[in-house]
Design an enzyme around this catalytic site. Structure first.
Site, mmCIF file in Angstrom:
data_model
loop_
_atom_site.group_PDB
_atom_site.id
_atom_site.type_symbol
_atom_site.label_atom_id
_atom_site.label_comp_id
_atom_site.label_asym_id
_atom_site.label_seq_id
_atom_site.Cartn_x
_atom_site.Cartn_y
_atom_site.Cartn_z
ATOM 1 N N LYS A 1 22.673 18.973 -12.946
ATOM 2 C CA LYS A 1 21.465 18.171 -12.679
ATOM 3 C C LYS A 1 20.406 18.409 -13.763
ATOM 4 C CE LYS A 1 23.069 16.101 -9.069
ATOM 5 N NZ LYS A 1 23.291 14.649 -9.065
ATOM 6 N N SER B 1 18.190 16.241 -9.440
ATOM 7 C CA SER B 1 17.783 17.057 -8.294
ATOM 8 C C SER B 1 16.654 17.989 -8.701
ATOM 9 C CB SER B 1 18.978 17.894 -7.839
ATOM 10 O OG SER B 1 18.569 18.905 -6.953
ATOM 11 N N TYR C 1 26.488 23.229 -10.120
ATOM 12 C CA TYR C 1 25.953 21.927 -9.683
ATOM 13 C C TYR C 1 24.533 21.747 -10.238
ATOM 14 C CZ TYR C 1 23.557 18.638 -6.560
ATOM 15 O OH TYR C 1 22.799 17.611 -6.054
HETATM 16 N N1 NAP Z 1 21.048 15.360 -0.272
HETATM 17 C C1 NAP Z 1 20.284 16.121 -1.020
HETATM 18 O O1 NAP Z 1 19.569 17.021 -0.529
HETATM 19 C C2 NAP Z 1 20.232 15.913 -2.500
HETATM 20 C C3 NAP Z 1 19.305 16.666 -3.235
HETATM 21 C C4 NAP Z 1 19.206 16.454 -4.585
HETATM 22 C C5 NAP Z 1 20.015 15.531 -5.210
HETATM 23 N N2 NAP Z 1 20.931 14.839 -4.485
HETATM 24 C C6 NAP Z 1 21.776 13.879 -5.216
HETATM 25 O O2 NAP Z 1 21.714 12.609 -4.571
HETATM 26 C C7 NAP Z 1 22.951 11.933 -4.742
HETATM 27 C C8 NAP Z 1 23.484 11.470 -3.412
HETATM 28 O O3 NAP Z 1 23.617 12.581 -2.543
HETATM 29 P P1 NAP Z 1 23.810 12.400 -0.970
HETATM 30 O O4 NAP Z 1 23.153 13.572 -0.352
HETATM 31 O O5 NAP Z 1 23.441 11.048 -0.554
HETATM 32 O O6 NAP Z 1 25.407 12.578 -0.853
HETATM 33 P P2 NAP Z 1 26.379 12.131 0.341
HETATM 34 O O7 NAP Z 1 25.636 11.985 1.601
HETATM 35 O O8 NAP Z 1 27.520 13.094 0.283
HETATM 36 O O9 NAP Z 1 26.896 10.676 -0.123
HETATM 37 C C9 NAP Z 1 27.693 10.583 -1.266
HETATM 38 C C10 NAP Z 1 28.124 9.158 -1.508
HETATM 39 O O10 NAP Z 1 28.878 9.136 -2.709
HETATM 40 C C11 NAP Z 1 30.232 8.785 -2.468
HETATM 41 N N3 NAP Z 1 31.012 9.594 -3.407
HETATM 42 C C12 NAP Z 1 31.231 10.925 -3.401
HETATM 43 N N4 NAP Z 1 31.974 11.268 -4.459
HETATM 44 C C13 NAP Z 1 32.210 10.141 -5.168
HETATM 45 C C14 NAP Z 1 32.906 9.847 -6.364
HETATM 46 N N5 NAP Z 1 33.552 10.787 -7.073
HETATM 47 N N6 NAP Z 1 32.965 8.558 -6.794
HETATM 48 C C15 NAP Z 1 32.329 7.591 -6.098
HETATM 49 N N7 NAP Z 1 31.679 7.802 -4.960
HETATM 50 C C16 NAP Z 1 31.607 9.069 -4.502
HETATM 51 C C17 NAP Z 1 30.448 9.009 -0.966
HETATM 52 O O11 NAP Z 1 31.423 8.139 -0.401
HETATM 53 P P3 NAP Z 1 33.016 8.498 -0.397
HETATM 54 O O12 NAP Z 1 33.158 9.766 0.355
HETATM 55 O O13 NAP Z 1 33.653 7.320 0.265
HETATM 56 O O14 NAP Z 1 33.404 8.612 -1.823
HETATM 57 C C18 NAP Z 1 29.072 8.609 -0.448
HETATM 58 O O15 NAP Z 1 28.950 7.210 -0.383
HETATM 59 C C19 NAP Z 1 23.855 12.909 -5.484
HETATM 60 O O16 NAP Z 1 23.774 12.642 -6.866
HETATM 61 C C20 NAP Z 1 23.237 14.265 -5.198
HETATM 62 O O17 NAP Z 1 23.529 15.209 -6.202
HETATM 63 C C21 NAP Z 1 21.052 15.007 -3.144
#
Ligand code: NAP
Length: 340
Positions: free
Chosen positions: A249, A232, A245
């Protein structure tokens, strides 16, 4: 993990490489060629320094590191880079096999879909069966080659089952995208508990590493692979209200570099995505907090990113087009700074 045979360093070989370039020029070439020669003088001096045996010696304590990573060895690896005419080119991930963790919605889903659109067979997974079923149904409905199963990345048995299933169903693993992560806390850092720190490091960092450790022997067996870690922009500016968190990262930025170095002799590339604020349910929770609002305004990016805007770069990094890109953390953050 199997032992990797590493050839012994060869000073002669390095000298040979330099000689092949330098032997084309006599030693007094700079003097004979006036202004042009003087311009090239520093290169001749540098070449002379490199040509002496001492320049290849390392302090004794560094011998092991040097043995594993010395460039002589890498000079012997030749990647077959072929430029095919457009009409003969296959999809960039044709017949590759990919695992994407946390891929049933959000960024992981967008990446899984893009890898499949680009020709890969993709193993989707997440914690909840109903999310797994829904994602698989949607992507199969789009004619994509996917298989889906439950896998909580924090659970060792689930991770082992995931890797075993990839081999059983698709026969190999070329690509691993470590996307699953949690953020159990938003607020002042001294309000965090030990359980929160344990959970966030266990899922975001430790499980990521052990997932990779399971996959590496399979990649090694088939002669290479590509791994992506989802970090991130907060990894670069780790601050409250998302302290623990953000620190996980930052750790992933470091893990990318360490693994890229450790695995390059197996032709396994490791790169990271430093993602900006992306429009998912994960970021919605952060976006609602007043502390985050003020920080967000300060970084001055005019819109959220969409999950699909993170997917193309992931596919590119996994493809042979990125065959010489290793150990990079690429910011996908709409202009936010990607530097520590
Ligand atoms: N969104 C942002 O602004 C942002 C910014 C920087 C970095 N990121 C990074 O991008 C990645 C994805 O984020 P996102 O925003 O797409 O999240 P999200 O919308 O919450 O989606 C998370 C996905 O991971 C699954 N998941 C959650 N915990 C899990 C676990 N312990 N084991 C396996 N699967 C799991 C969820 O499905 P289930 O609920 O069915 O498990 C879902 O498919 C993460 O690494 C996050 O830190 C996101």
């Amino acid at each position: 993990m199997d032992e990797i045979p590493v050839p012994t360093p060869s000073v002669e070989k390095k000298k040979e490489v330099i000689h092949t370039v330098m032997d084309d020029f006599p030693a007094d070439w700079p003097m004979q060629n006036g202004t042009v020669g003087i311009f090239f003088l520093p290169y001749f001096i540098l070449a002379d320094v490199l040509n002496s045996e001492s320049s290849f010696q390392v302090p004794s304590g560094w011998n092991n590191i040097s043995d594993q990573n010395q460039t002589d060895h890498n000079l012997d690896i030749h990647f077959e880079a072929t430029m095919k005419p457009c009409n003969e080119r296959k999809k960039p991930l044709h017949e590759k096999v990919a695992i994407v963790t946390g891929s049933t919605y959000g960024i992981g889903f967008a990446i899984a879909r893009r890898l499949a659109q680009d020709g890969a067979h993709v193993l989707l997974c997440s914690r909840k069966q109903h999310n797994v079923d829904k994602a698989a149904e949607q992507l199969k409905g789009e004619g994509l080659s996917v298989y889906a199963m439950v896998c909580h990345v924090g659970n060792k048995e689930d991770r082992e089952k995931l890797v075993a299933t990839a081999i059983e169903v698709f026969g190999k693993i070329d690509i691993l995208v470590c996307n699953a992560a949690v953020n159990p806390f938003i607020g002042p850092i001294f309000d965090t508990t030990e359980d929160m720190w344990t959970k966030v490091f266990h899922i975001n960092v430790i499980s990521t590493f052990f997932m990779i450790k399971l996959v590496v022997p399979h990649m090694q067996k088939q002669g290479g692979g590509s791994i992506i870690l989802c970090s991130s922009f907060l990894g670069y500016i780790p601050q409250p209200p998302l302290g623990p968190y953000a620190i996980t990262k930052t750790t992933l930025l470091g893990l990318t570099n360490v693994l890229a170095t450790a695995l390059r002799c197996m032709n396994i590339r490791v790169n990271g995505l430093a993602l900006g604020l992306i429009n998912t349910s994960f970021s919605k929770v952060m976006r609602k907090t007043p502390e985050f609002e003020s920080k967000w305004n300060a970084v001055g990016v005019n819109r959220l990113g969409e999950p699909e805007e993170c997917a193309g770069i992931a596919s590119f990094l996994c493809s042979d087009d990125a065959s010489y890109i290793n150990g990079e953390n690429i910011a996908v953050a709409g202009g936010m700074q990607g530097r520590l």
